[in-house]
Design an enzyme around this catalytic site. Structure first.
Site, PDB file in Angstrom:
ATOM      1  N   LYS A 148       0.874  -1.169   0.000  1.00 59.37           N
ATOM      2  CA  LYS A 148       0.000   0.000   0.000  1.00 59.37           C
ATOM      3  C   LYS A 148       0.911   1.220   0.000  1.00 59.37           C
ATOM      4  O   LYS A 148       1.658   1.445   0.952  1.00 59.37           O
ATOM      5  CB  LYS A 148      -0.909   0.018   1.226  1.00 59.37           C
ATOM      6  CG  LYS A 148      -1.742   1.294   1.329  1.00 59.37           C
ATOM      7  CD  LYS A 148      -2.507   1.379   2.636  1.00 59.37           C
ATOM      8  CE  LYS A 148      -3.146   2.755   2.788  1.00 59.37           C
ATOM      9  NZ  LYS A 148      -3.845   2.923   4.087  1.00 59.37           N
ATOM     10  N   GLY A 180      -8.371   8.911   9.630  1.00 60.59           N
ATOM     11  CA  GLY A 180      -8.754   8.953  11.038  1.00 60.59           C
ATOM     12  C   GLY A 180      -9.822   9.964  11.385  1.00 60.59           C
ATOM     13  O   GLY A 180     -10.203  10.079  12.552  1.00 60.59           O
ATOM     14  N   ALA A 211      -9.575   5.473   3.847  1.00 64.12           N
ATOM     15  CA  ALA A 211      -9.421   6.567   4.818  1.00 64.12           C
ATOM     16  C   ALA A 211     -10.657   7.447   4.913  1.00 64.12           C
ATOM     17  O   ALA A 211     -11.292   7.773   3.905  1.00 64.12           O
ATOM     18  CB  ALA A 211      -8.197   7.440   4.517  1.00 64.12           C
ATOM     19  N   GLY A 212     -10.980   7.818   6.148  1.00 63.19           N
ATOM     20  CA  GLY A 212     -12.015   8.799   6.409  1.00 63.19           C
ATOM     21  C   GLY A 212     -13.395   8.249   6.675  1.00 63.19           C
ATOM     22  O   GLY A 212     -14.305   9.005   7.011  1.00 63.19           O
ATOM     23  N   ASN A 260      -9.502   1.455   9.327  1.00 61.72           N
ATOM     24  CA  ASN A 260      -8.794   1.060  10.538  1.00 61.72           C
ATOM     25  C   ASN A 260      -9.411   1.714  11.769  1.00 61.72           C
ATOM     26  O   ASN A 260     -10.001   1.061  12.626  1.00 61.72           O
ATOM     27  CB  ASN A 260      -7.319   1.422  10.415  1.00 61.72           C
ATOM     28  CG  ASN A 260      -6.460   0.927  11.585  1.00 61.72           C
ATOM     29  OD1 ASN A 260      -5.251   0.896  11.491  1.00 61.72           O
ATOM     30  ND2 ASN A 260      -7.045   0.520  12.691  1.00 61.72           N
ATOM     31  N   THR A 261      -9.289   3.034  11.850  1.00 62.19           N
ATOM     32  CA  THR A 261      -9.662   3.754  13.056  1.00 62.19           C
ATOM     33  C   THR A 261     -11.122   3.556  13.441  1.00 62.19           C
ATOM     34  O   THR A 261     -11.442   3.441  14.629  1.00 62.19           O
ATOM     35  CB  THR A 261      -9.376   5.261  12.881  1.00 62.19           C
ATOM     36  OG1 THR A 261      -8.045   5.434  12.390  1.00 62.19           O
ATOM     37  CG2 THR A 261      -9.517   5.998  14.202  1.00 62.19           C
TER      38      THR A 261
END
Length: 273
Positions: free
Chosen positions: A110, A171, A197-198, A219-220
């Site tokens: 990645k 995040g 992301a986001g 992830n987050t």
């Protein structure tokens, strides 16, 4: 989970899930393991630079913790997607990718090349060059990028067989902040695309899948949920629901109300759905 007739295909390889999951910031290794088992992701991302610097998934220090994290990744038996998180130059990216390939014995990478430390926005000026060098070196590159159509097209032009635009800054959990650009991007490029992301809610993941995106990486939103395992399952279900809805074909939006039940006294064949 995908169906046998609708697999996720990246660089010619088939995956039985359209969800990719990060491995950082979980409250404990046990919760990470349980979340992975619940979500059944296609790949797990891991940062070589950040992991080495923190010496453990929670930055607790000590080689035993770090070694335990790598052992857990192997135990989970899910393909690992190393990333170049924390890199700010093309040279850093190349060196980190080569180390990751040796450590994980995989050509997958990645690509993250950060241009701004506040927003963690990709360095779009140098991203294409980094991707080009990695592809020439035999890597299967999944580039983290913005929703910029021209940048994404250039990434495809140099050999990226998939791209991963953000929905919002890493995040932030804000969901798609530029729906128009993401939808145009999906319409214009004929390669697999994963939103990276986001995303903060399962509904965010479902929405981008309804637009035709091929998968999501997050992830987050899972790691920092009050119940990470339950949230991992919710995202997995939402991704599949969005994909199913996309393939089913949504009805066209109407400007005014349309009756959905027959009107008394009128033959049913005179009605339209």
């Amino acid at each position: 989970m995908t169906t046998p007739n609708d697999p996720l295909v990246l660089y010619g390889e088939t995956f039985q899930s359209r969800l990719l999951l990060g491995t950082a910031r979980y409250p404990s290794p046990d919760l990470l393991e349980a979340a992975v088992k619940r979500a059944k992701p296609a790949m797990l991302t891991a940062s070589l630079r950040r992991q080495t610097a923190s010496q453990g998934p929670q930055g607790s220090g000590g080689n035993d913790t770090s070694n335990g994290f790598w052992a857990l990744l192997r135990q989970l038996a899910v393909p690992v997607l190393p990333n170049t998180a924390g890199c700010h130059s093309v040279q850093e990216v190349i060196a980190t990718a080569q180390m990751a390939r040796e450590l994980f014995d995989t050509p997958w990478i990645k690509l993250e090349l950060i241009g701004d430390d506040y927003t963690l926005q990709p360095d779009t000026l140098n991203l294409v060059d980094a991707a080009s060098q990695l592809i020439r070196d035999g890597f299967k590159v999944l580039p983290y990028c913005t929703e910029d159509l021209v940048v994404c097209q250039r990434l495809v032009d140099v050999g990226c067989q998939a791209v991963m635009p953000w929905a919002a800054p890493i995040g932030s959990g804000r969901g798609p902040v530029n729906p128009y650009a993401l939808q145009v991007l999906r319409e214009r490029l004929n390669v697999p695309m994963l939103v990276d992301a986001g995303l903060g809610l399962p509904s965010h993941a479902c929405q981008v899948m309804e637009w035709g995106y091929d998968g999501v990486l997050l992830n987050t939103a899972v790691a920092l949920a009050q119940e990470p395992v339950a949230m991992a399952g919710a995202f997995a279900d939402a991704v599949q629901a969005g994909r199913t809805a996309y393939r089913a074909g949504a009805m066209a939006a109407q400007d005014s109300a349309q009756p959905s039940t027959p009107v008394l006294g009128t033959p049913f064949w005179h009605h339209t759905a």
